[in-house]
Design an enzyme around this catalytic site. Sequence first.
Site, PDB file in Angstrom:
ATOM      1  N   ASP A 228       0.796  -1.220   0.000  1.00 22.74           N
ATOM      2  CA  ASP A 228       0.000   0.000   0.000  1.00 22.74           C
ATOM      3  C   ASP A 228       0.835   1.280   0.000  1.00 22.74           C
ATOM      4  OD1 ASP A 228      -2.467  -1.305  -0.071  1.00 22.74           O
ATOM      5  OD2 ASP A 228      -2.509  -1.548   2.104  1.00 22.74           O
ATOM      6  N   GLU A 229       2.072   1.196  -0.504  1.00 23.90           N
ATOM      7  CA  GLU A 229       2.942   2.370  -0.541  1.00 23.90           C
ATOM      8  C   GLU A 229       3.444   2.652  -1.951  1.00 23.90           C
ATOM      9  OE1 GLU A 229       6.031   2.310   2.357  1.00 23.90           O
ATOM     10  OE2 GLU A 229       4.703   1.720   4.005  1.00 23.90           O
TER      11      GLU A 229
END
Length: 285
Positions: A228-229
């Site tokens: 999620d980055e």
Amino acid sequence: MPERQFVLTLSCADKPGIVAAVTTELADFGANIAESDQFWDRVTNQFFLRIAILVPEGVTLEAVQKALDPVIARFDMKAKLVDTAKRPKMIVMVSKFDHAMLHLLYQIRVGWLDADVVAIVSNHPDSQRTADHEGIPYYHWPVNKENKAEQEDKLLKLVKETGADLVVLARYMQVLSDGLSKRLFGKVINIHHSFLPSFKGAKPYHQAHARGVKMIGATGHYVTPDLDEGPIIEQDAERVSHALSADDFVARGRDIESRVLARAVKYHLENRVMIVGNKTIVFTP
């Protein structure tokens, strides 16, 4: 006169004469510039350009590419030229929550998204009926620790067999392996709530409600090994208040997630996104 549309995107170290060199070559084909966006990153001295052009019917992509090759070499550009007549292909992956997938399918049906969904892949059987209704092949591949590698091999094979240009994780609640994320870098888009790194795990909207959060949102991004980055494509948020219930938070969240994912996918499909390290340049219309 019938026309074709091509989109050129490029990046290189900034210096005088880039736009002039490119547009001179395009003008030789009788190209008409339908849209043009550019950005100079002063920190890195990198120049980014996106041009949509209309060319006479007889002009081929290969001819334009060949004419641009000397310019690309002279400025040491990273460049891509695409024919917009080629309709992109997508694989959509979903788990039990199907709101984001249904929104994508609707936007394709009404023509706002120009793409074909060539497969729906899920670790649950819940969306089989939707796939059947839309006439899309459905692959129910349950995932656990023992078969994760095998199922990801199936996905890679499916991408190759279908010629998919993009994989969309429309609330697919499985983490892709580092190896798969690297192999498909720049070709996988995910959506998640924007509370991260806070409120991880189950029922994040309920957690946020319990903490009295005043703003909720969603983030559409490319998938990388860093969970999620990945480079962010699109985000949105809206205010909420104490008067709303936890279920209201969830409902608002579903709506935002659906809209943000659709916009992120649209920008990607229209070649408006350029990945630069851990961020993106997005030429929104």
